[in-house]
Design a protein around this motif. Structure first.
Motif, PDB file in Angstrom:
ATOM      1  N   ASN A  35       4.991  18.021  10.433  1.00  0.00           N
ATOM      2  CA  ASN A  35       5.046  17.315  11.471  1.00  0.00           C
ATOM      3  C   ASN A  35       5.674  18.138  12.661  1.00  0.00           C
ATOM      4  O   ASN A  35       5.951  19.362  12.426  1.00  0.00           O
ATOM      5  N   TYR A  36       5.849  17.668  13.757  1.00  0.00           N
ATOM      6  CA  TYR A  36       6.366  18.434  14.925  1.00  0.00           C
ATOM      7  C   TYR A  36       7.766  18.955  14.691  1.00  0.00           C
ATOM      8  O   TYR A  36       7.891  20.147  15.289  1.00  0.00           O
ATOM      9  N   ALA A  37       8.527  18.375  13.982  1.00  0.00           N
ATOM     10  CA  ALA A  37       9.897  18.844  13.784  1.00  0.00           C
ATOM     11  C   ALA A  37       9.714  19.786  12.164  1.00  0.00           C
ATOM     12  O   ALA A  37      10.617  20.100  11.977  1.00  0.00           O
ATOM     13  N   ARG A  38       8.586  20.294  11.970  1.00  0.00           N
ATOM     14  CA  ARG A  38       8.374  21.098  10.805  1.00  0.00           C
ATOM     15  C   ARG A  38       9.053  20.288   9.362  1.00  0.00           C
ATOM     16  O   ARG A  38       9.468  20.813   8.502  1.00  0.00           O
ATOM     17  N   ARG A  39       8.939  18.849   9.498  1.00  0.00           N
ATOM     18  CA  ARG A  39       9.156  18.217   8.162  1.00  0.00           C
ATOM     19  C   ARG A  39       7.949  17.741   7.425  1.00  0.00           C
ATOM     20  O   ARG A  39       7.149  17.520   7.991  1.00  0.00           O
ATOM     21  N   PRO A  40       8.111  17.810   6.158  1.00  0.00           N
ATOM     22  CA  PRO A  40       6.939  17.328   5.337  1.00  0.00           C
ATOM     23  C   PRO A  40       6.675  15.858   5.354  1.00  0.00           C
ATOM     24  O   PRO A  40       7.600  15.167   5.409  1.00  0.00           O
ATOM     25  N   VAL A  41       5.594  15.480   5.727  1.00  0.00           N
ATOM     26  CA  VAL A  41       4.990  14.092   5.811  1.00  0.00           C
ATOM     27  C   VAL A  41       3.570  14.205   4.809  1.00  0.00           C
ATOM     28  O   VAL A  41       2.828  15.202   4.703  1.00  0.00           O
ATOM     29  N   THR A  42       3.276  12.764   4.716  1.00  0.00           N
ATOM     30  CA  THR A  42       2.011  12.642   4.148  1.00  0.00           C
ATOM     31  C   THR A  42       0.992  11.805   5.025  1.00  0.00           C
ATOM     32  O   THR A  42       1.709  10.732   5.775  1.00  0.00           O
ATOM     33  N   LEU A  43      -0.252  12.081   5.002  1.00  0.00           N
ATOM     34  CA  LEU A  43      -1.035  11.327   6.070  1.00  0.00           C
ATOM     35  C   LEU A  43      -1.469  10.160   5.434  1.00  0.00           C
ATOM     36  O   LEU A  43      -2.457   9.002   5.906  1.00  0.00           O
ATOM     37  N   LEU A  44      -1.092   9.560   4.137  1.00  0.00           N
ATOM     38  CA  LEU A  44      -1.556   8.733   3.397  1.00  0.00           C
ATOM     39  C   LEU A  44      -1.184   7.358   3.851  1.00  0.00           C
ATOM     40  O   LEU A  44      -1.530   6.087   3.648  1.00  0.00           O
ATOM     41  N   GLY A  45      -0.144   7.213   4.803  1.00  0.00           N
ATOM     42  CA  GLY A  45       0.113   6.162   5.619  1.00  0.00           C
ATOM     43  C   GLY A  45      -1.197   5.654   6.537  1.00  0.00           C
ATOM     44  O   GLY A  45      -1.178   4.310   6.933  1.00  0.00           O
ATOM     45  N   GLY A  46      -2.234   6.676   6.647  1.00  0.00           N
ATOM     46  CA  GLY A  46      -2.931   6.017   7.698  1.00  0.00           C
ATOM     47  C   GLY A  46      -4.051   5.145   6.871  1.00  0.00           C
ATOM     48  O   GLY A  46      -4.340   4.231   7.506  1.00  0.00           O
ATOM     49  N   GLY A 100      10.777   7.249   9.917  1.00  0.00           N
ATOM     50  CA  GLY A 100      11.435   7.919   8.840  1.00  0.00           C
ATOM     51  C   GLY A 100      10.977   9.507   8.821  1.00  0.00           C
ATOM     52  O   GLY A 100      11.325  10.160   7.672  1.00  0.00           O
ATOM     53  N   GLU A 101       9.858   9.660   9.129  1.00  0.00           N
ATOM     54  CA  GLU A 101       9.028  10.805   8.928  1.00  0.00           C
ATOM     55  C   GLU A 101       8.627  11.042   7.401  1.00  0.00           C
ATOM     56  O   GLU A 101       8.729  12.069   6.879  1.00  0.00           O
ATOM     57  N   ARG A 102       8.286  10.087   6.877  1.00  0.00           N
ATOM     58  CA  ARG A 102       7.802  10.070   5.527  1.00  0.00           C
ATOM     59  C   ARG A 102       6.346  10.040   5.327  1.00  0.00           C
ATOM     60  O   ARG A 102       5.620  10.617   4.500  1.00  0.00           O
ATOM     61  N   VAL A 103       5.565   9.369   6.376  1.00  0.00           N
ATOM     62  CA  VAL A 103       4.179   9.233   6.639  1.00  0.00           C
ATOM     63  C   VAL A 103       3.860   9.488   7.989  1.00  0.00           C
ATOM     64  O   VAL A 103       4.732   9.483   8.876  1.00  0.00           O
ATOM     65  N   MET A 104       2.640   9.925   8.018  1.00  0.00           N
ATOM     66  CA  MET A 104       1.956   9.810   9.474  1.00  0.00           C
ATOM     67  C   MET A 104       0.652   9.189   9.434  1.00  0.00           C
ATOM     68  O   MET A 104      -0.030   8.822   8.413  1.00  0.00           O
ATOM     69  N   LEU A 105       0.600   8.455  10.618  1.00  0.00           N
ATOM     70  CA  LEU A 105      -0.778   7.500  10.852  1.00  0.00           C
ATOM     71  C   LEU A 105      -2.040   8.567  10.575  1.00  0.00           C
ATOM     72  O   LEU A 105      -3.154   8.049   9.761  1.00  0.00           O
ATOM     73  N   GLY A 106      -2.131   9.561  11.347  1.00  0.00           N
ATOM     74  CA  GLY A 106      -3.387  10.456  11.225  1.00  0.00           C
ATOM     75  C   GLY A 106      -4.208   9.772  12.098  1.00  0.00           C
ATOM     76  O   GLY A 106      -4.091   8.650  12.594  1.00  0.00           O
ATOM     77  N   ASP A 107      -5.650  10.530  12.179  1.00  0.00           N
ATOM     78  CA  ASP A 107      -6.776   9.939  12.664  1.00  0.00           C
ATOM     79  C   ASP A 107      -7.080   8.743  12.037  1.00  0.00           C
ATOM     80  O   ASP A 107      -7.450   7.608  12.613  1.00  0.00           O
ATOM     81  N   GLY A 117       0.767  -1.137  -0.030  1.00  0.00           N
ATOM     82  CA  GLY A 117      -0.174  -0.186  -0.069  1.00  0.00           C
ATOM     83  C   GLY A 117       0.674   1.225   0.018  1.00  0.00           C
ATOM     84  O   GLY A 117       0.615   2.169  -0.541  1.00  0.00           O
ATOM     85  N   LEU A 118       2.043   1.283   0.579  1.00  0.00           N
ATOM     86  CA  LEU A 118       2.825   2.413   0.813  1.00  0.00           C
ATOM     87  C   LEU A 118       3.384   2.661  -0.375  1.00  0.00           C
ATOM     88  O   LEU A 118       3.471   3.865  -1.113  1.00  0.00           O
ATOM     89  N   ALA A 119       3.934   1.545  -1.298  1.00  0.00           N
ATOM     90  CA  ALA A 119       4.459   1.761  -2.470  1.00  0.00           C
ATOM     91  C   ALA A 119       3.486   2.204  -3.414  1.00  0.00           C
ATOM     92  O   ALA A 119       3.848   3.084  -4.504  1.00  0.00           O
ATOM     93  N   ALA A 120       2.293   1.785  -3.566  1.00  0.00           N
ATOM     94  CA  ALA A 120       1.285   2.466  -4.247  1.00  0.00           C
ATOM     95  C   ALA A 120       0.852   3.663  -4.199  1.00  0.00           C
ATOM     96  O   ALA A 120       0.361   4.420  -5.029  1.00  0.00           O
ATOM     97  N   THR A 121       0.813   4.063  -3.190  1.00  0.00           N
ATOM     98  CA  THR A 121       0.250   5.470  -2.703  1.00  0.00           C
ATOM     99  C   THR A 121       1.551   6.442  -2.811  1.00  0.00           C
ATOM    100  O   THR A 121       1.351   7.781  -2.891  1.00  0.00           O
TER     101      THR A 121
END
Length: 278
Positions: free
Chosen positions: A40-51, A208-215, A20-24
């Motif tokens: 995120n908290y460290a002001r790095r760009p992430v995607t919520l698509l990990g959720g 690795g701060e590439r994704v976030m789980l989000g809600d 799923g991560l590879a596809a998104t």
């Protein structure tokens, strides 16, 4: 359920998450993925698509491993909590929703004649938990009612608690792994085996701060693990676990989990394990 079967479910969950991560990945980098991007908290760009990836992998594998009588409940809680969590991830980021945070924010929005995205999420999770209680009810009479309350509380409460922990990279995923590993045994252990693998599958990208789980991700995996807790045989044990979940949730209104973790040896090191320096 045999150890080999649980291992196969965990592997299936992990493989589904990685696929799923590879596809998104392309979607996350495209204009269509902009609504899922955050800082995120460290002001790095992430995607919520990990959720959504975690929600889908955990739900599918939990349904495969669920004992008879729990498959429909697993499908309902994983799907519904993931959907309403995803809605809150996207709609809750709109400027007009900025003040609608926490219970006080949701109530203030209702007084103004608005329904916040967070309120929609809370209602959806509560409804899914209640449906799960009906689908898995045991016996009749007062005992059945008590079991229904415990199931509703454990599913909704654990979903919310995991989301409250999703404040640092890998934190909610690590707790999911630990909780799933602790509950993967027994007749209902298949409910936790798949989510265990799914959480492990997203953990490297989360750390690795590439994704976030989000809600979406945190609520879904939390609800599924809450259903696993609700499947435990002892009513007293289930009540004790619900009391702990409730106490931690109430404490979060007054105490910062991050502050407590950072000041507690052992918890601090586990929380930072594998994480990039801030």
């Amino acid at each position: 359920m045999s150890t080999a079967r649980r291992a196969a479910l965990a592997a299936a969950g992990a493989l589904a998450a990685r696929a799923g991560l590879a596809a998104t990945g392309p979607l996350a980098a495209s204009p269509a993925g902009a609504r899922w991007r955050r800082t995120n908290y460290a002001r790095r760009p992430v995607t919520l698509l990990g959720g959504p990836v975690l929600a889908a992998a955990a739900t599918g594998s939990a349904v495969l491993g669920a004992p008879a009588g729990y498959r429909a409940a697993a499908a309902v809680v994983g799907t519904v909590t993931g959907l309403v969590g995803g809605y809150d991830d996207v709609a809750g980021a709109r400027p007009e929703q900025a003040r609608d945070k926490g219970l006080a924010g949701h109530l203030a929005a209702l007084r103004e004649g608005r329904v916040s995205a967070g309120a929609v999420k809370v209602a959806g999770i509560g409804a899914a938990a209640a449906v799960a209680a009906v689908l898995t009810r045991r016996g009749n009479g007062v005992s059945s009612l008590v079991d229904g309350v415990l199931t509703t509380g454990l599913v909704a409460g654990t979903a919310n608690l995991l989301n409250l922990l999703d404040l640092r990279p890998g934190r909610a995923a690590k707790v999911s792994v630990l909780l799933a590993a602790a509950t993967a045994g027994g007749p209902a252990g298949g409910l936790a085996a798949g989510p265990l693998g799914a959480a492990l599958g997203v953990l490297p990208d989360d750390l690795g701060e590439r994704v976030m789980l989000g809600d979406c991700g945190a609520n879904a995996v939390g609800a599924l693990l809450g259903l696993r807790l609700a499947a435990a045989p002892g009513r007293g044990g289930r009540a004790a676990v619900l009391a702990v979940v409730t106490a931690l949730t109430l404490a979060s209104e007054k105490v910062s989990f991050t502050r407590v973790i950072d000041s507690t040896p052992g918890l601090r090191e586990l929380d930072r394990l594998g994480r990039r320096p801030a």
